[in-house]
Scaffold this motif. Structure first.
Motif, short mmCIF file in Angstrom:
data_model
loop_
_atom_site.label_atom_id
_atom_site.label_comp_id
_atom_site.label_asym_id
_atom_site.label_seq_id
_atom_site.Cartn_x
_atom_site.Cartn_y
_atom_site.Cartn_z
N LEU A 44 0.83 -1.20 0.00
CA LEU A 44 0.00 0.00 0.00
C LEU A 44 0.87 1.25 0.00
CD1 LEU A 44 -2.53 -1.30 2.66
CD2 LEU A 44 -3.08 -0.81 0.27
N GLU A 45 1.93 1.23 0.81
CA GLU A 45 2.84 2.38 0.84
C GLU A 45 3.48 2.58 -0.53
OE1 GLU A 45 5.72 1.48 3.81
OE2 GLU A 45 4.23 1.45 5.42
N GLU A 46 3.76 1.45 -1.16
CA GLU A 46 4.49 1.49 -2.41
C GLU A 46 3.62 2.04 -3.55
OE1 GLU A 46 7.52 0.86 -1.95
OE2 GLU A 46 8.19 0.99 -4.03
N TYR A 47 2.37 1.66 -3.57
CA TYR A 47 1.58 1.93 -4.77
C TYR A 47 0.32 2.75 -4.55
CZ TYR A 47 4.69 -1.31 -7.03
OH TYR A 47 5.81 -1.91 -7.53
N THR A 48 0.08 3.26 -3.36
CA THR A 48 -1.08 4.12 -3.19
C THR A 48 -0.62 5.43 -2.58
OG1 THR A 48 -1.58 3.44 -0.92
CG2 THR A 48 -2.54 2.12 -2.69
N ALA A 49 -1.52 6.43 -2.63
CA ALA A 49 -1.19 7.74 -2.07
C ALA A 49 -1.79 7.89 -0.68
CB ALA A 49 -1.72 8.83 -3.00
N LEU A 50 -2.24 6.78 -0.10
CA LEU A 50 -2.87 6.85 1.22
C LEU A 50 -1.88 7.32 2.28
CD1 LEU A 50 -4.68 3.39 1.10
CD2 LEU A 50 -5.64 5.63 0.58
N ASP A 51 -2.40 7.98 3.32
CA ASP A 51 -1.50 8.38 4.40
C ASP A 51 -1.38 7.25 5.43
OD1 ASP A 51 -3.55 8.46 6.30
OD2 ASP A 51 -4.03 10.54 5.81
N GLY A 52 -0.48 7.41 6.35
CA GLY A 52 -0.15 6.34 7.29
C GLY A 52 -1.35 5.77 8.02
N ASP A 53 -2.24 6.66 8.43
CA ASP A 53 -3.39 6.23 9.20
C ASP A 53 -4.34 5.39 8.34
OD1 ASP A 53 -4.89 6.27 11.63
OD2 ASP A 53 -6.32 7.58 10.57
N GLU A 54 -4.54 5.83 7.11
CA GLU A 54 -5.43 5.09 6.21
C GLU A 54 -4.83 3.72 5.90
OE1 GLU A 54 -7.27 8.77 3.61
OE2 GLU A 54 -5.20 8.14 3.28
N ILE A 55 -3.53 3.71 5.70
CA ILE A 55 -2.87 2.43 5.41
C ILE A 55 -3.04 1.48 6.58
CG2 ILE A 55 -0.61 1.36 5.16
CD1 ILE A 55 0.17 3.57 3.29
N ALA A 56 -2.86 1.99 7.79
CA ALA A 56 -3.02 1.15 8.97
C ALA A 56 -4.43 0.58 9.04
CB ALA A 56 -2.69 1.95 10.22
N ARG A 57 -5.42 1.41 8.69
CA ARG A 57 -6.81 0.93 8.74
C ARG A 57 -7.04 -0.18 7.73
NH1 ARG A 57 -9.09 6.19 9.41
NH2 ARG A 57 -9.92 6.14 7.30
N ILE A 58 -6.51 0.01 6.52
CA ILE A 58 -6.71 -1.02 5.49
C ILE A 58 -5.97 -2.30 5.88
CG2 ILE A 58 -6.24 -1.66 3.11
CD1 ILE A 58 -7.00 0.99 2.24
N ALA A 59 -4.76 -2.14 6.38
CA ALA A 59 -3.98 -3.33 6.77
C ALA A 59 -4.75 -4.10 7.84
CB ALA A 59 -2.61 -2.92 7.29
N SER A 60 -5.30 -3.38 8.79
CA SER A 60 -6.01 -4.05 9.86
C SER A 60 -7.28 -4.73 9.32
CB SER A 60 -6.31 -3.02 10.95
OG SER A 60 -7.49 -3.30 11.59
N LEU A 61 -7.94 -4.07 8.34
CA LEU A 61 -9.11 -4.69 7.73
C LEU A 61 -8.75 -5.98 7.01
CD1 LEU A 61 -12.04 -4.62 6.41
CD2 LEU A 61 -10.91 -3.47 4.50
N LYS A 62 -7.66 -5.92 6.23
CA LYS A 62 -7.27 -7.11 5.48
C LYS A 62 -6.92 -8.26 6.42
CE LYS A 62 -7.51 -5.26 1.39
NZ LYS A 62 -8.38 -5.73 0.31
#
Ligand SMILES: Nc1ncnc2c1ncn2[C@@H]1O[C@H](COP(=O)(O)OP(=O)(O)O)[C@@H](O)[C@H]1O
Ligand SMILES: [Mg+2]
Lengths: 270, 371
Positions: free
Chosen positions: A112-130
């Motif tokens: 997600l960090e590599e290929y999206t423009a999401l910020d750290g908090d959003e990435i953490a939320r998606i990671a936790s969802l997955k």
């Protein structure tokens, strides 16, 4: 994600020959996978299933033939183009291949960090969802070495689906899992197809999985070094005249038949 | 065990007594000779009526005999064997050997071995050169801010290569200082030049032994660790997983390790220099009765900034070489536990060879430049 609806086949494998140096592992492998289907690559251990997968995801250049995604040749493309095609893949490796120096959350976050423009908090939320989708809620801060083999498989799947890939490659998802976890994993794979429309390529030799998830399949054979069957496994079991195919698909029916339910039919032997 | 021919030309093998692997596997050679001499028997049969006990030794025997008979076109009738043995032999024959499964046994003649060795040397050298090229490109990417290096990893490696290495570096450099001082003092005393011991220790440590000792310790400690880490990641397909994600394993895994060693090896060297000189001072004062003040001022008078810088420059170059040797061997490791062990060994050897080569290079260069 953009994709042409013009070509009905998402993946086309055409006359593929796989070799390590001089040693040919498989030849004349060909199949097509329409978008949104689950395709299973079957075969005994050592017949070249992982090798075929490596050729499909760009890790091993085939000795002959080609792989097309949406009509574009994968190995014919230049490296940059190939890399951008790979971006739409989610891959779960046979050994899990989680990055051992990173926590589960970091493992899922990296793509997600590599290929999206999401910020750290959003990435953490998606990671936790997955992770939660794979039944790993609460394990975000664990390292791969701190969880069981089955959990690692699921974490690898969480990472593979991080970017909502168009194609999911899955090498032996249920190997080493107990029957209940492996059944859950099958449900999950079906769910990814049905609700997200993913095209899924699964390598496995577990019969229970094969009959549950496969829309279509091929059977690779180590002896003849090529595919010896192509079709939906249940059709193959009923219709194939090749004893090797029938034997592969009815193996384990003697002992494990009860587990498979009504399919445990007349092939049992003394 | 005995054999007899029945009237219809069948060779009957009579199995007797108790067969066990511990007692050894009876040779099938006499029977093979028997079926090879004309006229060959029509068929081989077994008579197990006098057999008391059997295990895998019987299976191995029957299999060897069966193979030999098959090769000569003689039929084998297994019905005389115990039922269990018959089933096991069938099982062993169920999956025929794959035509090309067996590895070709290689003739290991000395000349061929030499040739193989040379080839693999050139292969390794070629691979190493390519690897260094990739590292260089990755370094350029870092400079323009396009390399994917995780800061946290870098600091972990810094800590591992720095603080955690202090105890062993202290021990070794102190001992080196002690040894230098001892040898030096014993010789110099004969000329009444005892105080020059301080010179030998100071110049020896700062210009050569400090950097080299720190480097050799780090090659065994950190270079080996890098090879093991990256080798294990190769086995676990972690590196494949990075590649297919489009992340360069060089940026992500190799660069932070190299940078950590470039930074830490000079610092460790500086530390080793001082600990070594301390060791020398301890011997000079306690064992040879030099004054502490005298020893100190002698050391100060001989050392220049140039000496320190030339040593630190060498140390930085050792850092690059050790990290490259470790990472290169790790990333070219095979996919098994044994291969990772091999990669680790090779990393240490390669690291030390590169250290020696670099030392020779710098020594000649410093000499030419008059440093
Ligand atoms: N890196 C390699 N080099 C040479 N041969 C290999 C390599 N990896 C696998 N093989 C060989 O290729 C064959 C197929 O391996 P693989 O694709 O892993 O089988 P599967 O996944 O079906 O169990 C095996 O016979 C194996 O010995
Ligand atoms: Mg495999």
């Amino acid at each position: 994600m953009t994709s042409s609806a013009s070509s009905p086949n998402h993946i086309v494998v055409r006359d593929l020959t796989l070799a390590y140096g001089e040693t040919v592992i498989q030849r004349d492998v060909r199949f097509e996978v329409p978008r949104g289907r689950i395709f299973v690559i079957m075969g005994g251990s050592g017949c070249g299933k992982s090798t075929l997968l490596r050729a499909m995801i760009g890790l091993l250049e085939p000795a002959g033939g080609e792989v097309l995604y949406d009509g574009t040749s994968f190995w014919g493309a230049d490296p940059a183009e190939r890399e951008s095609m790979t971006r739409h893949f989610g891959i779960s490796y046979q050994s899990g291949a989680l990055w051992s120096s990173m926590t589960l959350a970091e493992n899922v976050s990296l793509p997600l960090e590599e290929y999206t423009a999401l910020d750290g908090d959003e990435i953490a939320r998606i990671a936790s969802l997955k992770l939660a989708l794979m039944g790993l809620a609460g394990f975000e801060e664990y390292y791969p070495a701190e969880i069981s083999g089955g959990m690692r498989k699921r974490a690898a799947l969480a990472r593979a689906t991080a970017l909502d890939p168009e194609i999911l490659f899955f090498d032996e998802p249920s190997a080493g899992l107990d029957p209940i976890s492996s059944e859950r994993l099958d449900e999950l794979i079906l769910e990814l197809r049905d609700s997200m429309g993913m095209t899924i390529v699964v390598v496995t030799h577990e019969l229970a999985s094969i009959f549950t998830i496969a829309d279509d399949s091929i059977l690779l054979d180590a002896q003849s070094k090529t595919m010896i069957a192509r079709g939906k496994p249940s059709d193959l079991l009923e219709g194939s005249s090749d004893p090797r195919v029938v034997e592969f698909l009815s193996r384990g029916r003697k002992g494990g038949g009860a587990e498979l339910g009504p399919r445990g039919d007349g092939t049992a032997e003394g | 065990m005995s054999t007899s021919r029945s009237d219809d030309g069948t060779l009957v093998v009579r199995l007797e007594g108790s067969w066990s692997v511990e007692a050894g596997i009876p040779s099938a050679d006499p029977m093979i000779r028997e079926i090879s001499t004309p006229p060959p028997p029509a068929c081989i049969a077994f008579d197990a009526s006098a057999l008391e006990d059997w295990d895998s030794s019987l299976l191995a025997f029957a299999r060897q005999l069966g193979d030999a008979a098959g090769a000569r076109g003689v039929k084998v009738d297994p019905s005389g064997l115990p039922a269990g043995a018959r089933r096991l032999i069938n099982l062993a024959a169920a999956v025929p050997e794959r035509a090309d499964a067996r590895k070709k046994t290689r003739r290991d003649r000395p000349l061929a071995r030499l040739g193989d060795g040379a080839l693999s040397f050139f292969e390794t050298t070629g691979g190493l050169v390519r690897f260094i090229g990739m590292v260089f490109l990755s370094f350029l990417r870092l400079l323009v801010g396009r390399a994917r290096v995780r800061g946290r990893d870098f600091w972990l490696f810094v800590q591992d290569a720095g603080a955690d290495a202090l105890p062993i570096v202290s021990l070794i450099s102190f001992l080196i200082g002690v040894i230098l001082a001892f040898i030096g003092a014993l010789q110099l005393r004969q000329f009444g030049a005892l105080v020059w011991t301080a010179n030998i220790v100071a110049i020896g440590m700062v210009r050569y032994l400090g950097p080299m000792m720190a480097a050799i310790i780090m090659a065994g400690r950190t270079g080996a660790a890098y090879a093991a880490q990256l080798g294990t990641m190769t086995v676990n397909e972690e590196i494949d997983a990075l590649r297919t994600l489009g992340i360069s394993p060089i940026d992500f895994l190799v660069l932070p390790r190299i940078l950590a060693l470039i930074l830490m090896l000079p610092l460790l060297t500086l530390y080793a220099d001082f600990v070594g000189m301390l060791g020398g001072a301890v011997i000079g004062t306690l064992a040879f009765g030099l004054g502490a003040q005298e020893y100190m001022s002698q050391t100060q008078s001989i050392l220049t900034m140039k000496d320190f810088l030339s040593g630190l420059n060498m140390a930085a170059s050792y850092g690059v070489l050790i990290a490259i040797a470790g990472c290169f061997q790790g990333m070219s490791s095979g996919r098994s536990a044994a291969a990772v062990g091999e990669a680790t060994t090779k990393a240490v050897v390669m690291g030390i060879v590169l250290i020696v080569l670099a030392t020779a290079f710098w020594t000649v260069l410093y000499d030419i430049l008059g440093i």
